[in-house]
Design a protein around this motif. Structure first.
Motif, PDB file in Angstrom:
ATOM      1  N   THR A 239       0.781  -1.284   0.039  1.00  5.81           N
ATOM      2  CA  THR A 239       0.038   0.082  -0.063  1.00  5.81           C
ATOM      3  C   THR A 239       1.006   1.322   0.013  1.00  5.81           C
ATOM      4  OG1 THR A 239      -0.132  -0.041   2.377  1.00  5.81           O
ATOM      5  CG2 THR A 239      -1.877  -1.126   1.365  1.00  5.81           C
TER       6      THR A 239
ATOM      7  N   ASP B  44       3.201   4.246  -0.408  1.00  9.04           N
ATOM      8  CA  ASP B  44       4.646   4.460  -1.104  1.00  9.04           C
ATOM      9  C   ASP B  44       5.151   3.114  -1.520  1.00  9.04           C
ATOM     10  OD1 ASP B  44       4.239   7.049  -0.385  1.00  9.04           O
ATOM     11  OD2 ASP B  44       6.049   7.227   1.012  1.00  9.04           O
ATOM     12  N   ALA B  45       4.935   2.014  -0.679  1.00 12.38           N
ATOM     13  CA  ALA B  45       5.345   0.733  -1.048  1.00 12.38           C
ATOM     14  C   ALA B  45       4.754   0.295  -2.287  1.00 12.38           C
ATOM     15  CB  ALA B  45       5.127  -0.257   0.244  1.00 12.38           C
TER      16      ALA B  45
ATOM     17  N   LEU C 118       9.256  -4.399   1.020  1.00  7.87           N
ATOM     18  CA  LEU C 118       8.614  -3.465   0.998  1.00  7.87           C
ATOM     19  C   LEU C 118       7.100  -3.437   1.642  1.00  7.87           C
ATOM     20  CD1 LEU C 118       9.096  -2.456  -2.866  1.00  7.87           C
ATOM     21  CD2 LEU C 118       9.633  -1.141  -1.153  1.00  7.87           C
TER      22      LEU C 118
ATOM     23  N   LYS D 183       6.736  -4.748   4.318  1.00  6.48           N
ATOM     24  CA  LYS D 183       7.051  -4.097   5.720  1.00  6.48           C
ATOM     25  C   LYS D 183       7.118  -2.616   5.944  1.00  6.48           C
ATOM     26  CE  LYS D 183       9.393  -8.125   6.548  1.00  6.48           C
ATOM     27  NZ  LYS D 183      10.728  -9.136   7.372  1.00  6.48           N
ATOM     28  N   GLY D 184       7.402  -1.957   4.843  1.00  9.43           N
ATOM     29  CA  GLY D 184       7.535  -0.549   4.820  1.00  9.43           C
ATOM     30  C   GLY D 184       8.461  -0.101   3.772  1.00  9.43           C
ATOM     31  N   PHE D 185       7.946   1.073   3.022  1.00  3.44           N
ATOM     32  CA  PHE D 185       9.002   1.613   1.902  1.00  3.44           C
ATOM     33  C   PHE D 185      10.340   2.087   2.520  1.00  3.44           C
ATOM     34  CE2 PHE D 185      10.493   5.489  -0.261  1.00  3.44           C
ATOM     35  CZ  PHE D 185      10.657   4.981  -1.351  1.00  3.44           C
ATOM     36  N   GLU D 186      11.359   1.680   1.963  1.00  2.00           N
ATOM     37  CA  GLU D 186      12.791   2.288   2.099  1.00  2.00           C
ATOM     38  C   GLU D 186      13.620   2.220   0.935  1.00  2.00           C
ATOM     39  OE1 GLU D 186      15.060   0.381   5.064  1.00  2.00           O
ATOM     40  OE2 GLU D 186      13.708   0.501   6.887  1.00  2.00           O
TER      41      GLU D 186
END
Length: 241
Positions: A78, A80-81, A116, A118-121
């Motif tokens: 979802t 940014d990811a 991703l 797990k969260g956008f980096e």
């Protein structure tokens, strides 16, 4: 059974789809799949980010996908990811093909999607870009300069196509100046936030010959959303030297 992901899908005739796939051990494969219609349609699973199991038949450039089933639930992406994952898909579709299949990229792509989720980096994108460039034979050494000397963490470098990195003489604040510490961090998969901008500039420079001048739609969509997906580096303004 083979396993893979749909990178891009589009309708084909009444009840079929044309698919660009990333297949474990094969890389980029283009295929047509009959998805049916009505209650028995499998169109909902023949979508990006859904791990699939299937069979491939045919020997032409356009294969046939059969016995399609989901291997596991779709990777939950979802915000940014999701846009970052769309960027990875578009990157692969644009770069792979024409005898560049990327057959060793499936696991790295799968791991990138899970990261991703797990969260956008930004680091997830940088490491996958490096894997892609290495697979295509376009990745210069990040630990040796063009003359074979060790990259120095406290040094500054410029990338010269078909040569490698050369010591940078000039204002270290210029965009093309790449800190040696960032190059070494990329080589060792230990990027920190202070490395993000230089790493983005470098991977964009390395990918540009493969992508050409046509903009990536995923970057444009993300820009409209106001997100943080890395964009093309801009040339210095006239006031810069």
């Amino acid at each position: 059974m083979l396993r893979g992901y749909v990178l891009h899908a589009r309708p084909y005739r009444e009840s079929s789809m044309l698919l660009n796939l990333l297949v474990d051990g094969l890389g980029r494969v283009d295929a047509v799949a009959r998805v049916g219609s009505g209650k028995r349609s499998i169109k909902s699973i023949v979508q990006p980010f859904q791990p699939l199991l299937f069979q491939l038949s045919g020997r032409s450039d356009l294969r046939t996908l059969t016995q399609i089933e989901s291997a596991s639930p779709a990777v939950p992406l979802t915000g940014d990811a999701l846009y970052a994952a769309m960027y990875l898909n578009e990157l692969l579709v644009r770069v792979l093909g024409n005898h560049q299949s990327g057959e060793a990229l499936f696991f790295s792509y799968h791991q990138s999607l899970l990261a991703l989720a797990k969260g956008f980096e930004q680091t997830t994108l940088r490491y996958f870009e490096l894997k892609l460039l290495s697979e295509l034979g376009c990745m210069p050494s990040l630990v040796k300069d063009a003359d074979g000397a060790d990259i120095q963490a406290d040094g500054c470098y410029r990338f010269i196509p078909e040569q490698g990195f050369t010591p940078f003489i000039g204002d270290a604040r210029r965009q093309e100046a790449l800190p040696g510490s960032t190059l070494l961090a990329l080589a060792e998969n230990r990027l920190q936030q202070e490395d993000w901008q230089a790493a983005k500039v470098l991977t964009r420079q390395l990918l540009r010959p493969l992508l050409g001048d046509k903009p990536l739609l995923s970057r444009q969509l993300f820009a409209r959303r106001g997100g943080n997906l890395p964009r093309e580096p801009q040339p210095p303004s006239r006031g810069e030297k």
